[in-house]
Design a protein around this motif. Structure first.
Motif, PDB file in Angstrom:
ATOM      1  N   UNK A 174       0.818  -1.217   0.000  1.00 47.58           N
ATOM      2  CA  UNK A 174       0.000   0.000   0.000  1.00 47.58           C
ATOM      3  C   UNK A 174       0.851   1.267   0.000  1.00 47.58           C
ATOM      4  N   UNK A 175       2.130   1.125   0.392  1.00 48.19           N
ATOM      5  CA  UNK A 175       3.004   2.310   0.429  1.00 48.19           C
ATOM      6  C   UNK A 175       3.515   2.696  -0.956  1.00 48.19           C
ATOM      7  N   UNK A 176       3.132   1.915  -1.973  1.00 44.52           N
ATOM      8  CA  UNK A 176       3.649   2.179  -3.318  1.00 44.52           C
ATOM      9  C   UNK A 176       2.821   3.199  -4.096  1.00 44.52           C
ATOM     10  N   UNK A 177       1.731   3.641  -3.516  1.00 46.34           N
ATOM     11  CA  UNK A 177       0.877   4.579  -4.233  1.00 46.34           C
ATOM     12  C   UNK A 177       1.517   5.967  -4.249  1.00 46.34           C
ATOM     13  N   UNK A 178       1.458   6.620  -5.400  1.00 48.24           N
ATOM     14  CA  UNK A 178       1.914   8.010  -5.523  1.00 48.24           C
ATOM     15  C   UNK A 178       0.778   8.813  -6.144  1.00 48.24           C
ATOM     16  N   UNK A 179       0.733  10.127  -5.913  1.00 47.95           N
ATOM     17  CA  UNK A 179      -0.448  10.884  -6.309  1.00 47.95           C
ATOM     18  C   UNK A 179      -0.735  10.881  -7.807  1.00 47.95           C
ATOM     19  N   UNK A 180       0.282  11.211  -8.609  1.00 45.94           N
ATOM     20  CA  UNK A 180      -0.031  11.496 -10.008  1.00 45.94           C
ATOM     21  C   UNK A 180       0.780  10.657 -10.976  1.00 45.94           C
ATOM     22  N   UNK A 181       0.192  10.419 -12.118  1.00 48.69           N
ATOM     23  CA  UNK A 181       0.891   9.744 -13.213  1.00 48.69           C
ATOM     24  C   UNK A 181       2.192  10.479 -13.540  1.00 48.69           C
ATOM     25  N   UNK A 182       2.138  11.804 -13.506  1.00 49.63           N
ATOM     26  CA  UNK A 182       3.332  12.572 -13.877  1.00 49.63           C
ATOM     27  C   UNK A 182       4.457  12.417 -12.855  1.00 49.63           C
ATOM     28  N   UNK A 183       4.121  12.017 -11.616  1.00 52.33           N
ATOM     29  CA  UNK A 183       5.180  11.778 -10.622  1.00 52.33           C
ATOM     30  C   UNK A 183       6.078  10.616 -11.043  1.00 52.33           C
ATOM     31  N   UNK A 184       5.517   9.710 -11.842  1.00 52.04           N
ATOM     32  CA  UNK A 184       6.279   8.525 -12.238  1.00 52.04           C
ATOM     33  C   UNK A 184       7.543   8.913 -13.002  1.00 52.04           C
ATOM     34  N   UNK A 185       7.459   9.986 -13.774  1.00 42.33           N
ATOM     35  CA  UNK A 185       8.605  10.361 -14.609  1.00 42.33           C
ATOM     36  C   UNK A 185       9.867  10.497 -13.765  1.00 42.33           C
ATOM     37  N   UNK A 186       9.776  11.266 -12.692  1.00 45.95           N
ATOM     38  CA  UNK A 186      10.942  11.467 -11.841  1.00 45.95           C
ATOM     39  C   UNK A 186      11.280  10.232 -11.020  1.00 45.95           C
ATOM     40  N   UNK A 187      10.259   9.594 -10.478  1.00 45.37           N
ATOM     41  CA  UNK A 187      10.511   8.468  -9.577  1.00 45.37           C
ATOM     42  C   UNK A 187      11.147   7.285 -10.309  1.00 45.37           C
ATOM     43  N   UNK A 188      10.701   7.022 -11.526  1.00 50.04           N
ATOM     44  CA  UNK A 188      11.267   5.904 -12.284  1.00 50.04           C
ATOM     45  C   UNK A 188      12.748   6.149 -12.591  1.00 50.04           C
ATOM     46  N   UNK A 189      13.056   7.384 -12.941  1.00 51.83           N
ATOM     47  CA  UNK A 189      14.454   7.690 -13.270  1.00 51.83           C
ATOM     48  C   UNK A 189      15.340   7.650 -12.032  1.00 51.83           C
ATOM     49  N   UNK A 207      20.891   0.853 -10.056  1.00 50.64           N
ATOM     50  CA  UNK A 207      21.900   0.267 -10.937  1.00 50.64           C
ATOM     51  C   UNK A 207      22.740   1.313 -11.651  1.00 50.64           C
ATOM     52  N   UNK A 208      22.421   2.582 -11.412  1.00 49.95           N
ATOM     53  CA  UNK A 208      23.162   3.631 -12.087  1.00 49.95           C
ATOM     54  C   UNK A 208      22.683   3.883 -13.507  1.00 49.95           C
ATOM     55  N   UNK A 209      21.572   3.283 -13.884  1.00 52.85           N
ATOM     56  CA  UNK A 209      21.027   3.528 -15.220  1.00 52.85           C
ATOM     57  C   UNK A 209      20.167   4.789 -15.193  1.00 52.85           C
ATOM     58  N   UNK A 210      20.115   5.531 -16.325  1.00 55.25           N
ATOM     59  CA  UNK A 210      19.219   6.694 -16.359  1.00 55.25           C
ATOM     60  C   UNK A 210      17.759   6.261 -16.224  1.00 55.25           C
ATOM     61  N   UNK A 211      17.441   5.090 -16.747  1.00 48.34           N
ATOM     62  CA  UNK A 211      16.113   4.509 -16.571  1.00 48.34           C
ATOM     63  C   UNK A 211      16.233   3.019 -16.877  1.00 48.34           C
ATOM     64  N   UNK A 212      15.318   2.205 -16.362  1.00 44.31           N
ATOM     65  CA  UNK A 212      15.396   0.771 -16.628  1.00 44.31           C
ATOM     66  C   UNK A 212      15.264   0.476 -18.116  1.00 44.31           C
ATOM     67  N   UNK A 213      15.818  -0.650 -18.562  1.00 42.42           N
ATOM     68  CA  UNK A 213      15.704  -1.023 -19.978  1.00 42.42           C
ATOM     69  C   UNK A 213      14.242  -1.136 -20.403  1.00 42.42           C
ATOM     70  N   UNK A 214      13.411  -1.630 -19.501  1.00 43.73           N
ATOM     71  CA  UNK A 214      11.979  -1.741 -19.768  1.00 43.73           C
ATOM     72  C   UNK A 214      11.230  -1.031 -18.651  1.00 43.73           C
ATOM     73  N   UNK A 215      10.282  -0.197 -19.031  1.00 46.44           N
ATOM     74  CA  UNK A 215       9.343   0.337 -18.047  1.00 46.44           C
ATOM     75  C   UNK A 215       7.945  -0.033 -18.536  1.00 46.44           C
ATOM     76  N   UNK A 216       7.223  -0.782 -17.721  1.00 48.20           N
ATOM     77  CA  UNK A 216       5.854  -1.133 -18.105  1.00 48.20           C
ATOM     78  C   UNK A 216       4.896  -0.250 -17.330  1.00 48.20           C
ATOM     79  N   UNK A 217       3.998   0.412 -18.047  1.00 50.82           N
ATOM     80  CA  UNK A 217       2.958   1.222 -17.415  1.00 50.82           C
ATOM     81  C   UNK A 217       1.637   0.529 -17.723  1.00 50.82           C
ATOM     82  N   UNK A 218       1.154  -0.211 -16.738  1.00 51.59           N
ATOM     83  CA  UNK A 218       0.010  -1.085 -16.997  1.00 51.59           C
ATOM     84  C   UNK A 218      -1.285  -0.364 -16.663  1.00 51.59           C
ATOM     85  N   UNK A 219      -2.177  -0.328 -17.651  1.00 50.39           N
ATOM     86  CA  UNK A 219      -3.403   0.474 -17.544  1.00 50.39           C
ATOM     87  C   UNK A 219      -4.654  -0.389 -17.579  1.00 50.39           C
ATOM     88  N   UNK A 220      -4.561  -1.608 -17.029  1.00 47.93           N
ATOM     89  CA  UNK A 220      -5.746  -2.458 -17.040  1.00 47.93           C
ATOM     90  C   UNK A 220      -5.563  -3.667 -17.931  1.00 47.93           C
TER      91      UNK A 220
END
Lengths: 464, 237
Positions: A240-255, A262-275
């Motif tokens: 339950x602690x994984x919830x964040x307010x906005x879709x746009x917050x993901x941009x910064x948090x994922x990076x 791992x020191x990567x700018x972003x993971x090789x794969x990012x899945x944004x699952x919408x149902x």
């Protein structure tokens, strides 16, 4: 649950150092590499501002958790997902029972998920007659070995290349001289068949955006993408602690999470699952279930100080820099979450008594706090749990007595000086070993050499 | 008018590094400091605090606060004890007096460089190859990083590059006795990466006890000296 044994930390750590010296080499080398990459990746951005921002987003979400969880549930339902609320591990696992029965599930492919380890999903699936297959390469390796992960991001980092060569030779028939690429190809080949045959896909979740109900998953191998889109049913276990307010917050948090992990700018794969799959889509599962898991998190949240640990994004940066973790890897800690972060969340999730002595498995050097991407004051929280342990009478009685006696002497300078004199004249090598604190010290070190006279004595006699 | 300093030798250094404390006295006097050693000083309370016994620590902190109530500056040849007073006392005691004491307390090299603005002590360390271990509390809680290295280099010493110089030695107070096996492995990491040097030094007595004790048990033959001793040697006196 037999696998939960933080109480055996010291013995397990000592046994690892004594009986499996290769673990220290493998873990040390992998964590130093991770940490060097993290350092470079942090250096490339204005990381202090990013960390401030990420701390604020996660703290805001946690302090409005009920609102955002309800919002996330509504958004998920709107998109056709099924939402389950699980207060305990048993509640979470129970979600699988109905699905397995209704869909006749016989095998399940899994993306890497620490929460699924915490819940012991694999053991439960086996009880239901379902064969779980870990599809992350590291997880695949340790599943073949029958071991739990030893690191949040690199579950098999305690294994050397040689270990893997022997394992794959025995299990997949690769030559003993196989290069890492060949080993990965062999695993990929074996896993491809599993993906195609699986009736169920299981994942965790790195973030859940409340406004859109988007589940975000970070990975490098593509196995999570396959596990969540190929089988007809996808079940995501999400703390339950994984919830964040906005879709746009993901941009910064994922990076930021990828940079920290791992020191990567972003993971090789990012899945944004919408149902689940919609009528106009060719890919995706028919059913998409999100299991929102508490399992002790609200207890941890209720602690006025330790709640900050719930900001954790499971990057493993604190493990990588921790000089204590580096000596043994994660198994010694006796539960799913190891290293500094494990030692501050386990007391909340398991209860402090069960989690002892993990808060003491630290020199309080503070390196973990320096690197945490969401600015959890990790070493301060380790200290907080020590303080709680004393308050709840969980510190060893001898230690509590010793501390009280020491404080009584230290507030009487004459007595303190006499005690110091005694200390200097103790024949350490002979009697020290049988004493409680000194015995532990002398087990691993030559006896300290006290000064012939104390400084205060020298001062009284006159210096120069 | 000369600067007035009250020296807090600290419990570990008083018993195990008495000569280094005496060298601190010599050094500060040499620099024209008006020095006193309050008789009531004992222990800052860090051992109890770190192991969670905060009430005991609070009593020791209150005692130390009294012992140094009149001090203009408090100087310690110990980074972690200085950090205890500077970083922990204000919250632990919560009084203006505690905050004031914190603000005028310094680790030795911090005092020399940041307060006395010492550039160089002499060239008495010329030719010495020295490894400097950064104690964690000095480094992270006090921000003492360049001061000791600067003073050693300015005295002619070569402070060698050491990949583990900022990693914890594994002392951690009672940690070293509660988890001796892991603690020793941490010390081994330090010792096994140590380049060939004439002296291994640090501003923290606890770390030195750990590194020296482990080095001697493994018969590594490494010369371990307290930083205060080297700084006095730097003056060539």
């Amino acid at each position: 649950m037999s696998r939960v044994n933080p109480g055996g930390y010291r013995e397990a750590a000592a046994a690892t150092l004594r009986d499996e010296p290769d673990v220290r080499d493998s873990v040390g080398s992998a964590t130093r590499t991770f940490d060097a990459h993290r350092r470079t990746a942090y250096g490339a951005i204005d990381v202090e501002r990013w960390r401030d921002w990420a701390r604020d987003v996660k703290s805001h979400a946690l302090t409005h958790l009920d609102d955002y969880l309800e919002q996330a549930e509504r958004a998920l339902l709107d998109r056709g997902a099924q939402v389950h609320w699980a207060e305990t591990a048993a509640d979470a696992l129970g979600v699988l029972d109905a699905i397995v029965e209704r869909r006749g599930v016989r095998s399940a492919v899994k993306g890497k998920s620490m929460l699924s380890e915490e819940l012991e999903v694999n053991a439960h699936l086996e009880r239901l007659g379902v064969r779980p297959v870990e599809t992350d390469l590291g997880e695949y390796i340790i599943q073949l070995l029958g071991e739990p992960p030893s690191h949040i991001v690199g579950p098999a980092i305690h294994k050397s290349l040689e270990d893997c060569r022997r394992l794959f030779h025995d299990r997949l028939g690769t030559p003993l001289s196989a290069e890492p690429d060949e080993l990965a190809a062999a695993a990929r080949h074996a896993l491809r068949a599993e993906f195609l045959a699986a009736d169920l896909g299981i994942s965790g979740g790195n973030f859940l955006a409340a406004d859109t109900g988007t589940l975000a998953l970070i990975e490098n191998e593509g196995n999570i993408r396959l596990s969540t889109s190929l089988p007809p049913v996808h079940v995501a276990f999400v703390g339950i602690e994984k919830v964040v307010p906005r879709f746009t917050d993901l941009a910064g948090l994922l990076q930021l999470t990828a940079r920290a992990a791992t020191g990567q700018p972003i993971g090789n794969f990012v899945s944004l699952i919408q149902g689940p799959r919609r009528s106009d889509e060719v890919d995706g599962p028919e059913e998409f279930h999100v299991v929102l898991v508490d399992n002790g998190r609200t207890t941890l949240f209720a602690d006025d100080i330790a709640w900050e640990a719930l900001r954790c994004v499971r990057c493993g940066a604190c493990l990588n820099i921790c000089p204590v973790y580096r000596q043994t890897g994660g198994h010694a800690y006796g539960w799913t979450y190891s290293g500094p972060i494990g030692s501050i969340i386990s007391p909340g999730l398991l209860g402090l008594e069960e989690a002892m002595p993990l808060p003491n498995a630290s020199s309080l050097c503070g390196a973990c706090t320096d690197v945490c991407p969401v600015r959890i004051p990790i070493h301060e929280l380790l200290h907080h749990w020590r303080e709680e342990a004393v308050a709840e009478g969980l510190a060893p009685r001898g230690e509590a007595f010793g501390s009280r006696l020491y404080a009584a002497m230290a507030t009487r300078p004459g007595a303190f000086r006499a005690g110091g004199g005694l200390l200097r004249h103790t024949p350490w090598p002979w009697i020290g070993r049988s004493l409680p604190v000194l015995g532990g010290w002398l087990q691993e070190r030559a006896a300290p050499k006290p000064s012939r006279k104390s400084f205060l004595k020298l001062w009284d006699e006159g210096i120069e | 008018m000369s600067v007035r300093v009250s020296l807090f030798a600290t419990c570990v250094a008083n018993e195990f590094f008495a000569e280094a404390c005496a060298d601190t006295v010599r050094l500060l006097r040499h620099l024209g400091v008006d020095l006193d050693v309050p008789r009531a000083q004992t222990c800052c309370g860090q051992p109890s605090h770190n192991s969670g016994h905060v009430e005991d620590a609070r009593r020791m902190a209150a005692h130390t606060l009294d012992a140094f109530a009149d001090a203009e500056y408090v100087v310690l040849p110990s980074g972690s004890c200085a950090a205890m007073i500077r970083a922990v006392y204000p919250d632990l005691i919560g009084t203006d007096a505690a905050r004031a004491l914190a603000a005028r307390t310094y680790e030795l090299t911090q005092f020399l460089v940041d307060v006395l603005a010492v550039e160089s002590l002499g060239d008495g360390l010329r030719g010495l190859r020295i490894a400097y271990h950064h104690g964690c509390h000095a480094l992270r809680e006090l921000g003492v990083e360049r001061q000791p290295v600067h003073l050693l280099r300015a005295s002619g010493a070569e402070v060698v590059a050491w990949e583990a110089d900022q990693e914890c030695c594994g002392f951690g107070g009672l940690f070293s006795a509660k988890m001796p096996e892991v603690s020793a492995a941490m010390a081994d990491r330090k010792l096994d990466t140590l380049p060939r040097v004439d002296v291994l030094t640090s501003a923290d007595g606890g770390c030195l006890l750990q590194l020296d004790g482990r080095s001697r048990m493994r018969e590594r033959g490494i010369s371990v000296r307290h930083l205060a001793h080297l700084l006095w040697s730097a003056t060539g006196r």
